[in-house]
Design a protein around this motif. Structure first.
Motif, PDB file in Angstrom:
ATOM      1  N   LEU A   1       0.822  -1.210   0.000  1.00  0.00           N
ATOM      2  CA  LEU A   1       0.000   0.000   0.000  1.00  0.00           C
ATOM      3  C   LEU A   1       0.857   1.261   0.000  1.00  0.00           C
ATOM      4  N   SER A   2       1.929   1.278   0.769  1.00  0.00           N
ATOM      5  CA  SER A   2       2.805   2.454   0.743  1.00  0.00           C
ATOM      6  C   SER A   2       3.508   2.568  -0.606  1.00  0.00           C
ATOM      7  N   ASP A   3       3.880   1.428  -1.197  1.00  0.00           N
ATOM      8  CA  ASP A   3       4.487   1.459  -2.532  1.00  0.00           C
ATOM      9  C   ASP A   3       3.490   1.976  -3.566  1.00  0.00           C
ATOM     10  N   LEU A   4       2.219   1.598  -3.422  1.00  0.00           N
ATOM     11  CA  LEU A   4       1.204   2.071  -4.363  1.00  0.00           C
ATOM     12  C   LEU A   4       1.080   3.592  -4.292  1.00  0.00           C
ATOM     13  N   GLU A   5       1.029   4.132  -3.094  1.00  0.00           N
ATOM     14  CA  GLU A   5       0.923   5.588  -2.953  1.00  0.00           C
ATOM     15  C   GLU A   5       2.113   6.289  -3.587  1.00  0.00           C
ATOM     16  N   ALA A   6       3.319   5.775  -3.327  1.00  0.00           N
ATOM     17  CA  ALA A   6       4.519   6.378  -3.904  1.00  0.00           C
ATOM     18  C   ALA A   6       4.546   6.205  -5.425  1.00  0.00           C
ATOM     19  N   GLY A   7       4.108   5.037  -5.901  1.00  0.00           N
ATOM     20  CA  GLY A   7       4.097   4.768  -7.329  1.00  0.00           C
ATOM     21  C   GLY A   7       3.113   5.641  -8.088  1.00  0.00           C
ATOM     22  N   LEU A   8       1.965   5.920  -7.490  1.00  0.00           N
ATOM     23  CA  LEU A   8       0.988   6.798  -8.133  1.00  0.00           C
ATOM     24  C   LEU A   8       1.548   8.213  -8.267  1.00  0.00           C
ATOM     25  N   ASP A   9       2.217   8.691  -7.223  1.00  0.00           N
ATOM     26  CA  ASP A   9       2.837  10.013  -7.300  1.00  0.00           C
ATOM     27  C   ASP A   9       3.897  10.054  -8.407  1.00  0.00           C
ATOM     28  N   ALA A  10       4.706   8.992  -8.482  1.00  0.00           N
ATOM     29  CA  ALA A  10       5.760   8.945  -9.494  1.00  0.00           C
ATOM     30  C   ALA A  10       5.176   8.891 -10.901  1.00  0.00           C
ATOM     31  N   ALA A  11       4.120   8.111 -11.078  1.00  0.00           N
ATOM     32  CA  ALA A  11       3.476   8.018 -12.392  1.00  0.00           C
ATOM     33  C   ALA A  11       2.864   9.356 -12.789  1.00  0.00           C
ATOM     34  N   HIS A  12       2.218  10.009 -11.852  1.00  0.00           N
ATOM     35  CA  HIS A  12       1.600  11.310 -12.107  1.00  0.00           C
ATOM     36  C   HIS A  12       2.650  12.316 -12.570  1.00  0.00           C
ATOM     37  N   ALA A  13       3.806  12.300 -11.925  1.00  0.00           N
ATOM     38  CA  ALA A  13       4.875  13.235 -12.286  1.00  0.00           C
ATOM     39  C   ALA A  13       5.462  12.924 -13.650  1.00  0.00           C
ATOM     40  N   ALA A  14       5.500  11.641 -14.031  1.00  0.00           N
ATOM     41  CA  ALA A  14       6.151  11.235 -15.278  1.00  0.00           C
ATOM     42  C   ALA A  14       5.250  11.372 -16.500  1.00  0.00           C
ATOM     43  N   LEU A  15       3.945  11.405 -16.314  1.00  0.00           N
ATOM     44  CA  LEU A  15       3.027  11.450 -17.450  1.00  0.00           C
ATOM     45  C   LEU A  15       3.065  12.804 -18.155  1.00  0.00           C
ATOM     46  N   ARG A  16       3.003  12.738 -19.473  1.00  0.00           N
ATOM     47  CA  ARG A  16       2.863  13.945 -20.271  1.00  0.00           C
ATOM     48  C   ARG A  16       1.392  14.377 -20.274  1.00  0.00           C
ATOM     49  N   PRO A  17       1.111  15.636 -20.593  1.00  0.00           N
ATOM     50  CA  PRO A  17      -0.295  16.031 -20.767  1.00  0.00           C
ATOM     51  C   PRO A  17      -0.975  15.151 -21.822  1.00  0.00           C
ATOM     52  N   GLY A  18      -2.129  14.644 -21.485  1.00  0.00           N
ATOM     53  CA  GLY A  18      -2.822  13.720 -22.372  1.00  0.00           C
ATOM     54  C   GLY A  18      -2.482  12.267 -22.129  1.00  0.00           C
ATOM     55  N   GLY A  19      -1.438  12.000 -21.332  1.00  0.00           N
ATOM     56  CA  GLY A  19      -1.056  10.628 -21.016  1.00  0.00           C
ATOM     57  C   GLY A  19      -2.076   9.977 -20.098  1.00  0.00           C
ATOM     58  N   ARG A  20      -2.129   8.673 -20.137  1.00  0.00           N
ATOM     59  CA  ARG A  20      -3.129   7.922 -19.378  1.00  0.00           C
ATOM     60  C   ARG A  20      -2.487   7.073 -18.280  1.00  0.00           C
ATOM     61  N   LEU A  21      -3.158   7.021 -17.145  1.00  0.00           N
ATOM     62  CA  LEU A  21      -2.799   6.146 -16.023  1.00  0.00           C
ATOM     63  C   LEU A  21      -3.889   5.097 -15.898  1.00  0.00           C
ATOM     64  N   ALA A  22      -3.509   3.825 -15.957  1.00  0.00           N
ATOM     65  CA  ALA A  22      -4.467   2.721 -15.821  1.00  0.00           C
ATOM     66  C   ALA A  22      -3.996   1.823 -14.680  1.00  0.00           C
ATOM     67  N   VAL A  23      -4.867   1.614 -13.698  1.00  0.00           N
ATOM     68  CA  VAL A  23      -4.506   0.832 -12.523  1.00  0.00           C
ATOM     69  C   VAL A  23      -5.548  -0.256 -12.294  1.00  0.00           C
ATOM     70  N   ILE A  24      -5.071  -1.500 -12.175  1.00  0.00           N
ATOM     71  CA  ILE A  24      -5.951  -2.628 -11.871  1.00  0.00           C
ATOM     72  C   ILE A  24      -5.719  -3.019 -10.416  1.00  0.00           C
ATOM     73  N   SER A  25      -6.778  -2.960  -9.617  1.00  0.00           N
ATOM     74  CA  SER A  25      -6.714  -3.335  -8.205  1.00  0.00           C
ATOM     75  C   SER A  25      -7.477  -4.637  -7.991  1.00  0.00           C
ATOM     76  N   PHE A  26      -7.109  -5.330  -6.904  1.00  0.00           N
ATOM     77  CA  PHE A  26      -7.764  -6.613  -6.632  1.00  0.00           C
ATOM     78  C   PHE A  26      -8.414  -6.692  -5.253  1.00  0.00           C
ATOM     79  N   HIS A  27      -8.308  -5.628  -4.481  1.00  0.00           N
ATOM     80  CA  HIS A  27      -9.095  -5.598  -3.248  1.00  0.00           C
ATOM     81  C   HIS A  27      -9.375  -4.150  -2.886  1.00  0.00           C
ATOM     82  N   SER A  28     -10.301  -3.958  -1.973  1.00  0.00           N
ATOM     83  CA  SER A  28     -10.838  -2.632  -1.699  1.00  0.00           C
ATOM     84  C   SER A  28      -9.792  -1.668  -1.158  1.00  0.00           C
TER      85      SER A  28
END
Length: 311
Positions: free
Chosen positions: A208-235
């Motif tokens: 869970l802590s890695d997910l939070e850090a990874g989302l921040d890193a992905a957000h920073a790396a994406l270009r405008p118009g870029g897409r973030l797709a995340v598949i989760s398996f529990h709530s």
């Protein structure tokens, strides 16, 4: 869900995409099929067996770059610092990890009680259970597995390990089952150790802590118009992803008793609602029954223009 992922990423022939959880390459193959000669696919995984598969299948493709590590490290991977048009994170344990008894993820197969996605890093589940206090074990089972019998299970683990080290998955599964109340006759229930194994795995791998850090890193790396797709398996995972997208897409609720905050500028927009696997996919892959896909798009300096889906 494969088709929904490909649709959500909206792959451009000359785009740069990151698969942060390569697994065994199902999504990576789909992305490569849609890329032209000028496109790039960056593959990451912290599991050495997954990286070996990636090297074998895609190592000779000049469009592909491969890096062993957690997706939380993408900010430190120079190849990913040129801007990304899409990031895919397929969370949780992979089918090969579950199916191999020696990895220690499955309560249905006896093996060493390991559970590490990266077997060369951190402590195994057996090592953690050997040293953790009763209160810590109970907290992990409750917070990450929502296990109602967490205190009883933790107490039993501490008592049992004083007699004999708990080093095998079958040992732990039997121990958990021994303290769980029996289900009603004819009532279909999950295996009594399901929640405990999930909780310990999440804790050992800092998921869970890695997910939070990874989302921040992905957000920073994406270009405008870029897409973030995340598949989760529990709530627990899905809640983090949902709140992350909302935090960057919607202005926080105001409080008239506090000074007015600066104008909120959205940097993401949600693409549709949460999506789940359809009946056709479930027929071929029952493990997808709990999968939830969320997709968001990175906005640029003019969010109103990006909201129309143009690049």
């Amino acid at each position: 869900m494969y088709a929904q992922v490909m649709e959500g990423l909206r792959i451009l022939e000359d785009g740069i995409y990151l698969d942060g959880t390569f697994g065994r390459g199902g999504h990576a193959r789909g992305v490569l099929q849609r890329l032209g000669t000028g496109g790039r696919l960056l593959l990451m995984d912290k599991d050495p067996e997954a990286i070996a598969v990636a090297e074998h299948e895609f190592g000779a493709d000049p469009r592909v770059a491969i890096h062993r590590g957690s997706f939380t490290d993408l900010a430190h991977w120079s190849t990913a610092q040129h801007g990304l048009d899409g990031v895919l994170l397929d969370l949780g344990v992979s089918s090969p990890q579950l199916d191999v008894a020696g990895r220690g993820f499955s309560f249905g197969k006896d093996g060493p009680l390991d559970m590490r996605m990266d077997p060369d890093s951190g402590e195994s589940a057996a090592q953690w259970l050997a040293r953790a206090g009763e209160a810590e074990i109970a907290d992990v089972l409750w917070n990450y597995g929502e296990e109602r019998m967490s205190r009883r299970i933790a107490r039993t683990i501490v008592a049992r390990r004083a007699e004999q080290p708990i080093t095998r998955t079958a040992q732990l599964a039997e121990l958990v089952a021994s303290v769980m109340p029996r289900g009603k006759p004819g009532q279909k229930e999950i295996h009594p150790a399901t929640r405990s194994f999930q909780a310990i795995r999440i804790h050992v791998n800092r998921e869970l802590s890695d997910l939070e850090a990874g989302l921040d890193a992905a957000h920073a790396a994406l270009r405008p118009g870029g897409r973030l797709a995340v598949i989760s398996f529990h709530s627990l995972e899905d809640r983090i992803v949902k709140r992350f997208i909302a935090r960057h897409a919607k202005a926080p609720a105001g409080n008239r008793r506090l000074p007015a905050a600066e104008d909120f500028v959205p940097t993401l927009r949600a693409i549709g609602d949460a999506r789940k696997a359809d009946s056709t996919e479930l027929a071929g892959n029952p493990r997808a029954r709990s999968a939830v896909l969320r997709v968001a798009e990175k906005l640029g300096e003019n969010p109103a223009a990006c909201a129309g889906g143009t690049r």
